[in-house]
Scaffold this motif. Structure first.
Motif, PDB file in Angstrom:
ATOM      1  N   GLU A  26       9.546   5.922 -30.644  1.00 28.65           N
ATOM      2  CA  GLU A  26       9.048   6.700 -31.784  1.00 28.65           C
ATOM      3  C   GLU A  26       8.103   7.805 -31.302  1.00 28.65           C
ATOM      4  O   GLU A  26       8.135   8.920 -31.812  1.00 28.65           O
ATOM      5  CB  GLU A  26       8.326   5.793 -32.783  1.00 28.65           C
ATOM      6  N   ILE A  27       7.293   7.484 -30.308  1.00 25.01           N
ATOM      7  CA  ILE A  27       6.390   8.502 -29.755  1.00 25.01           C
ATOM      8  C   ILE A  27       7.199   9.590 -29.050  1.00 25.01           C
ATOM      9  O   ILE A  27       6.900  10.778 -29.185  1.00 25.01           O
ATOM     10  CB  ILE A  27       5.355   7.864 -28.817  1.00 25.01           C
ATOM     11  N   LEU A  28       8.236   9.197 -28.332  1.00 27.37           N
ATOM     12  CA  LEU A  28       9.091  10.194 -27.669  1.00 27.37           C
ATOM     13  C   LEU A  28       9.788  11.095 -28.698  1.00 27.37           C
ATOM     14  O   LEU A  28       9.901  12.304 -28.486  1.00 27.37           O
ATOM     15  CB  LEU A  28      10.119   9.498 -26.776  1.00 27.37           C
ATOM     16  N   LEU A  29      10.238  10.508 -29.797  1.00 27.03           N
ATOM     17  CA  LEU A  29      10.856  11.307 -30.857  1.00 27.03           C
ATOM     18  C   LEU A  29       9.851  12.267 -31.474  1.00 27.03           C
ATOM     19  O   LEU A  29      10.173  13.427 -31.753  1.00 27.03           O
ATOM     20  CB  LEU A  29      11.435  10.393 -31.940  1.00 27.03           C
ATOM     21  N   LEU A  30       8.648  11.780 -31.673  1.00 29.97           N
ATOM     22  CA  LEU A  30       7.585  12.614 -32.218  1.00 29.97           C
ATOM     23  C   LEU A  30       7.280  13.767 -31.264  1.00 29.97           C
ATOM     24  O   LEU A  30       7.099  14.915 -31.691  1.00 29.97           O
ATOM     25  CB  LEU A  30       6.340  11.755 -32.437  1.00 29.97           C
ATOM     26  N   LYS A  31       7.259  13.461 -29.967  1.00 29.90           N
ATOM     27  CA  LYS A  31       6.995  14.490 -28.957  1.00 29.90           C
ATOM     28  C   LYS A  31       8.104  15.540 -28.929  1.00 29.90           C
ATOM     29  O   LYS A  31       7.845  16.724 -28.755  1.00 29.90           O
ATOM     30  CB  LYS A  31       6.856  13.812 -27.591  1.00 29.90           C
ATOM     31  N   ALA A  32       9.347  15.100 -29.125  1.00 29.15           N
ATOM     32  CA  ALA A  32      10.470  16.035 -29.154  1.00 29.15           C
ATOM     33  C   ALA A  32      10.443  16.898 -30.419  1.00 29.15           C
ATOM     34  O   ALA A  32      10.791  18.075 -30.382  1.00 29.15           O
ATOM     35  CB  ALA A  32      11.784  15.269 -29.067  1.00 29.15           C
ATOM     36  N   GLU A  33      10.013  16.296 -31.519  1.00 30.67           N
ATOM     37  CA  GLU A  33       9.975  17.006 -32.792  1.00 30.67           C
ATOM     38  C   GLU A  33       8.816  17.998 -32.870  1.00 30.67           C
ATOM     39  O   GLU A  33       8.935  19.061 -33.473  1.00 30.67           O
ATOM     40  CB  GLU A  33       9.859  15.978 -33.926  1.00 30.67           C
ATOM     41  N   PHE A  34       7.675  17.627 -32.246  1.00 31.42           N
ATOM     42  CA  PHE A  34       6.476  18.471 -32.267  1.00 31.42           C
ATOM     43  C   PHE A  34       5.968  18.668 -30.832  1.00 31.42           C
ATOM     44  O   PHE A  34       4.928  18.120 -30.464  1.00 31.42           O
ATOM     45  CB  PHE A  34       5.376  17.824 -33.122  1.00 31.42           C
ATOM     46  N   LYS A  43      -3.025  10.908 -30.814  1.00 34.22           N
ATOM     47  CA  LYS A  43      -3.442  10.025 -31.907  1.00 34.22           C
ATOM     48  C   LYS A  43      -2.473   8.844 -32.039  1.00 34.22           C
ATOM     49  O   LYS A  43      -2.905   7.700 -32.209  1.00 34.22           O
ATOM     50  CB  LYS A  43      -3.499  10.816 -33.212  1.00 34.22           C
ATOM     51  N   ALA A  44      -1.184   9.121 -31.953  1.00 32.69           N
ATOM     52  CA  ALA A  44      -0.179   8.061 -32.054  1.00 32.69           C
ATOM     53  C   ALA A  44      -0.300   7.075 -30.885  1.00 32.69           C
ATOM     54  O   ALA A  44      -0.215   5.856 -31.078  1.00 32.69           O
ATOM     55  CB  ALA A  44       1.218   8.665 -32.098  1.00 32.69           C
ATOM     56  N   LEU A  45      -0.526   7.598 -29.678  1.00 37.85           N
ATOM     57  CA  LEU A  45      -0.686   6.716 -28.513  1.00 37.85           C
ATOM     58  C   LEU A  45      -1.955   5.877 -28.609  1.00 37.85           C
ATOM     59  O   LEU A  45      -1.934   4.692 -28.268  1.00 37.85           O
ATOM     60  CB  LEU A  45      -0.702   7.535 -27.226  1.00 37.85           C
ATOM     61  N   ASN A  53      -1.808  -3.969 -25.656  1.00 38.11           N
ATOM     62  CA  ASN A  53      -2.538  -3.760 -24.415  1.00 38.11           C
ATOM     63  C   ASN A  53      -1.951  -2.554 -23.658  1.00 38.11           C
ATOM     64  O   ASN A  53      -0.737  -2.425 -23.534  1.00 38.11           O
ATOM     65  CB  ASN A  53      -2.435  -5.036 -23.570  1.00 38.11           C
ATOM     66  N   ALA A  54      -2.815  -1.694 -23.156  1.00 38.37           N
ATOM     67  CA  ALA A  54      -2.375  -0.479 -22.450  1.00 38.37           C
ATOM     68  C   ALA A  54      -1.520  -0.817 -21.230  1.00 38.37           C
ATOM     69  O   ALA A  54      -0.550  -0.108 -20.936  1.00 38.37           O
ATOM     70  CB  ALA A  54      -3.576   0.363 -22.046  1.00 38.37           C
ATOM     71  N   GLU A  55      -1.852  -1.886 -20.525  1.00 37.72           N
ATOM     72  CA  GLU A  55      -1.062  -2.281 -19.343  1.00 37.72           C
ATOM     73  C   GLU A  55       0.357  -2.665 -19.747  1.00 37.72           C
ATOM     74  O   GLU A  55       1.318  -2.312 -19.060  1.00 37.72           O
ATOM     75  CB  GLU A  55      -1.747  -3.445 -18.616  1.00 37.72           C
ATOM     76  N   THR A  56       0.492  -3.346 -20.855  1.00 37.13           N
ATOM     77  CA  THR A  56       1.814  -3.715 -21.355  1.00 37.13           C
ATOM     78  C   THR A  56       2.621  -2.472 -21.714  1.00 37.13           C
ATOM     79  O   THR A  56       3.807  -2.372 -21.375  1.00 37.13           O
ATOM     80  CB  THR A  56       1.682  -4.632 -22.591  1.00 37.13           C
ATOM     81  N   LEU A  57       1.977  -1.525 -22.381  1.00 40.31           N
ATOM     82  CA  LEU A  57       2.659  -0.262 -22.724  1.00 40.31           C
ATOM     83  C   LEU A  57       3.071   0.497 -21.474  1.00 40.31           C
ATOM     84  O   LEU A  57       4.179   1.047 -21.405  1.00 40.31           O
ATOM     85  CB  LEU A  57       1.754   0.610 -23.585  1.00 40.31           C
ATOM     86  N   TYR A  58       2.178   0.522 -20.496  1.00 39.03           N
ATOM     87  CA  TYR A  58       2.460   1.226 -19.240  1.00 39.03           C
ATOM     88  C   TYR A  58       3.680   0.616 -18.547  1.00 39.03           C
ATOM     89  O   TYR A  58       4.593   1.339 -18.129  1.00 39.03           O
ATOM     90  CB  TYR A  58       1.221   1.151 -18.337  1.00 39.03           C
ATOM     91  N   GLU A  66      10.470   6.309 -18.257  1.00 36.60           N
ATOM     92  CA  GLU A  66       9.811   7.463 -18.872  1.00 36.60           C
ATOM     93  C   GLU A  66       8.481   7.676 -18.148  1.00 36.60           C
ATOM     94  O   GLU A  66       7.424   7.244 -18.611  1.00 36.60           O
ATOM     95  CB  GLU A  66       9.583   7.209 -20.368  1.00 36.60           C
ATOM     96  N   LEU A  67       8.546   8.323 -16.991  1.00 36.32           N
ATOM     97  CA  LEU A  67       7.364   8.476 -16.155  1.00 36.32           C
ATOM     98  C   LEU A  67       6.296   9.348 -16.806  1.00 36.32           C
ATOM     99  O   LEU A  67       5.107   9.096 -16.652  1.00 36.32           O
ATOM    100  CB  LEU A  67       7.762   9.037 -14.790  1.00 36.32           C
ATOM    101  N   GLY A  68       6.703  10.359 -17.549  1.00 32.51           N
ATOM    102  CA  GLY A  68       5.737  11.200 -18.244  1.00 32.51           C
ATOM    103  C   GLY A  68       4.958  10.413 -19.282  1.00 32.51           C
ATOM    104  O   GLY A  68       3.734  10.546 -19.402  1.00 32.51           O
ATOM    105  N   LEU A  69       5.652   9.559 -20.010  1.00 35.94           N
ATOM    106  CA  LEU A  69       5.002   8.718 -21.009  1.00 35.94           C
ATOM    107  C   LEU A  69       4.091   7.705 -20.326  1.00 35.94           C
ATOM    108  O   LEU A  69       2.970   7.463 -20.773  1.00 35.94           O
ATOM    109  CB  LEU A  69       6.035   8.008 -21.870  1.00 35.94           C
TER     110      LEU A  69
END
Length: 75
Positions: A26-34, A43-45, A53-58, A66-69
């Motif tokens: 969803e964040i990637l879609l948001l990034k592509a859209e805006f 804000k979304a992240l 947990n940030a480590e889990t997301l990483y 998705e290295l950029g994310l």
């Protein structure tokens, strides 16, 4: 879509099992859209890091290749 992003991500994370990859997509879609709205993405992240947990997301972002994310989450 951007006005409901927090609701969408909350629903993804509250599922059993949590749909972390879907929330990150969803964040990637948001990034592509805006692409120029860095504050919206940040804000979304931040909200997603509040839920998971940030480590889990990483690790999940790395698993998605998705290295950029992953780099954005690491900051």
């Amino acid at each position: 879509r951007e006005q409901y992003i927090e609701t969408i991500m909350t629903a993804d994370i509250c599922r059993k099992p949590p749909q972390i990859t879907r929330a990150l997509n969803e964040i990637l879609l948001l990034k592509a859209e805006f692409p120029d709205d860095d504050k919206l993405i940040e804000k979304a992240l931040k909200y997603l890091i509040f839920l998971v947990n940030a480590e889990t997301l990483y690790q999940e972002a790395l698993g998605m290749e998705e290295l950029g994310l992953a780099l954005t989450i690491a900051k």
